[in-house]
Design a protein around this motif. Structure first.
Motif, PDB file in Angstrom:
ATOM      1  N   UNK A  15      34.300 112.516 -30.887  1.00 51.61           N
ATOM      2  CA  UNK A  15      33.815 111.635 -31.285  1.00 51.61           C
ATOM      3  C   UNK A  15      34.110 110.092 -30.817  1.00 51.61           C
ATOM      4  N   UNK A  16      33.211 109.303 -30.435  1.00 56.27           N
ATOM      5  CA  UNK A  16      33.880 107.971 -30.074  1.00 56.27           C
ATOM      6  C   UNK A  16      33.399 106.931 -31.134  1.00 56.27           C
ATOM      7  N   UNK A  17      32.604 107.531 -32.119  1.00 54.82           N
ATOM      8  CA  UNK A  17      32.073 106.387 -33.028  1.00 54.82           C
ATOM      9  C   UNK A  17      31.153 107.118 -34.160  1.00 54.82           C
ATOM     10  N   UNK A  18      31.229 106.631 -35.375  1.00 53.13           N
ATOM     11  CA  UNK A  18      30.178 107.167 -36.449  1.00 53.13           C
ATOM     12  C   UNK A  18      29.651 105.865 -37.235  1.00 53.13           C
ATOM     13  N   UNK A  19      28.822 106.076 -37.797  1.00 55.82           N
ATOM     14  CA  UNK A  19      28.100 105.275 -38.766  1.00 55.82           C
ATOM     15  C   UNK A  19      27.928 105.610 -40.405  1.00 55.82           C
ATOM     16  N   UNK A  20      28.393 105.083 -41.072  1.00 55.36           N
ATOM     17  CA  UNK A  20      28.270 105.576 -42.575  1.00 55.36           C
ATOM     18  C   UNK A  20      27.216 104.815 -43.127  1.00 55.36           C
ATOM     19  N   UNK A  21      26.332 105.697 -43.839  1.00 56.70           N
ATOM     20  CA  UNK A  21      25.241 105.081 -44.668  1.00 56.70           C
ATOM     21  C   UNK A  21      25.599 105.235 -46.137  1.00 56.70           C
ATOM     22  N   UNK A  22      25.133 104.225 -46.895  1.00 56.87           N
ATOM     23  CA  UNK A  22      25.085 104.356 -48.382  1.00 56.87           C
ATOM     24  C   UNK A  22      23.639 104.050 -48.817  1.00 56.87           C
ATOM     25  N   UNK A  23      23.061 105.421 -49.558  1.00 55.82           N
ATOM     26  CA  UNK A  23      21.708 105.477 -50.012  1.00 55.82           C
ATOM     27  C   UNK A  23      21.580 105.416 -51.391  1.00 55.82           C
ATOM     28  N   UNK A  24      20.523 104.807 -51.895  1.00 54.40           N
ATOM     29  CA  UNK A  24      20.184 105.053 -53.308  1.00 54.40           C
ATOM     30  C   UNK A  24      20.240 106.358 -53.839  1.00 54.40           C
ATOM     31  N   UNK A  25      20.716 106.757 -54.779  1.00 53.75           N
ATOM     32  CA  UNK A  25      20.456 108.176 -55.317  1.00 53.75           C
ATOM     33  C   UNK A  25      19.213 108.694 -55.592  1.00 53.75           C
ATOM     34  N   UNK A  26      18.328 108.006 -56.263  1.00 56.03           N
ATOM     35  CA  UNK A  26      16.754 108.562 -56.545  1.00 56.03           C
ATOM     36  C   UNK A  26      15.930 108.282 -55.196  1.00 56.03           C
ATOM     37  N   UNK A  27      15.986 107.206 -54.653  1.00 54.54           N
ATOM     38  CA  UNK A  27      14.945 106.999 -53.735  1.00 54.54           C
ATOM     39  C   UNK A  27      15.280 107.297 -52.221  1.00 54.54           C
ATOM     40  N   UNK A  28      16.642 107.401 -52.134  1.00 53.35           N
ATOM     41  CA  UNK A  28      17.367 107.556 -50.858  1.00 53.35           C
ATOM     42  C   UNK A  28      17.034 106.757 -49.761  1.00 53.35           C
ATOM     43  N   UNK A  29      16.752 105.377 -50.314  1.00 54.96           N
ATOM     44  CA  UNK A  29      16.599 104.326 -49.413  1.00 54.96           C
ATOM     45  C   UNK A  29      17.810 103.562 -49.033  1.00 54.96           C
ATOM     46  N   UNK A  30      17.983 102.995 -48.049  1.00 57.47           N
ATOM     47  CA  UNK A  30      19.226 102.710 -47.156  1.00 57.47           C
ATOM     48  C   UNK A  30      19.820 101.458 -48.313  1.00 57.47           C
ATOM     49  N   UNK A  31      21.151 101.539 -48.570  1.00 59.94           N
ATOM     50  CA  UNK A  31      21.625 100.528 -49.485  1.00 59.94           C
ATOM     51  C   UNK A  31      22.631  99.633 -48.738  1.00 59.94           C
ATOM     52  N   UNK A  32      23.373 100.276 -47.691  1.00 65.27           N
ATOM     53  CA  UNK A  32      24.616  99.764 -46.998  1.00 65.27           C
ATOM     54  C   UNK A  32      24.878 100.548 -45.730  1.00 65.27           C
ATOM     55  N   UNK A  33      25.523 100.224 -44.862  1.00 65.16           N
ATOM     56  CA  UNK A  33      26.040 100.858 -43.767  1.00 65.16           C
ATOM     57  C   UNK A  33      27.304 100.033 -43.063  1.00 65.16           C
ATOM     58  N   UNK A  34      28.009 100.815 -42.409  1.00 59.73           N
ATOM     59  CA  UNK A  34      29.023 100.159 -41.587  1.00 59.73           C
ATOM     60  C   UNK A  34      29.315 101.035 -40.332  1.00 59.73           C
ATOM     61  N   UNK A  35      29.630 100.426 -39.286  1.00 63.46           N
ATOM     62  CA  UNK A  35      30.110 101.363 -38.019  1.00 63.46           C
ATOM     63  C   UNK A  35      31.424 101.307 -37.725  1.00 63.46           C
ATOM     64  N   UNK A  36      32.044 102.465 -37.163  1.00 58.33           N
ATOM     65  CA  UNK A  36      33.560 102.582 -36.752  1.00 58.33           C
ATOM     66  C   UNK A  36      33.372 103.223 -35.388  1.00 58.33           C
ATOM     67  N   UNK A  37      34.322 102.476 -34.560  1.00 54.52           N
ATOM     68  CA  UNK A  37      34.429 103.183 -33.132  1.00 54.52           C
ATOM     69  C   UNK A  37      36.047 103.369 -32.975  1.00 54.52           C
TER      70      UNK A  37
END
Length: 86
Positions: free
Chosen positions: A34-56
């Protein structure tokens, strides 16, 4: 899903997204493909995106955070009471 965290404020959401990224980077430390990944935070009920961050993976082979965590709080969205980090 890595964890389920209670979020009381936008600052909490930012810290959670940032710290979970470090945990994933440690998990991927021994996996060389792996050369990178994106971590996503989602709302527990609706699963809408709440935040993210990328690492390489840097030139030295170590994981580095590519940019600052982004949260929907920055766009005037109310932060959820619980998020899922995946």
């Amino acid at each position: 899903m890595l964890s389920e965290e209670a979020v009381r404020s936008c600052a909490d959401l930012h810290r959670i997204v940032e710290s979970q990224g470090g945990i994933v980077a440690r998990l991927f430390r021994t996996i060389g493909k792996h050369t990178g990944f994106r971590l996503l935070a989602r709302d527990h009920k609706s699963h809408t995106l709440a935040g993210s961050v990328e690492w390489v993976r840097g030139d030295s082979g170590l994981w580095v955070q590519w940019d600052e965590p982004v949260t929907m709080c920055a766009y005037g969205q109310h932060c959820p009471t619980t998020v899922l980090a995946a």
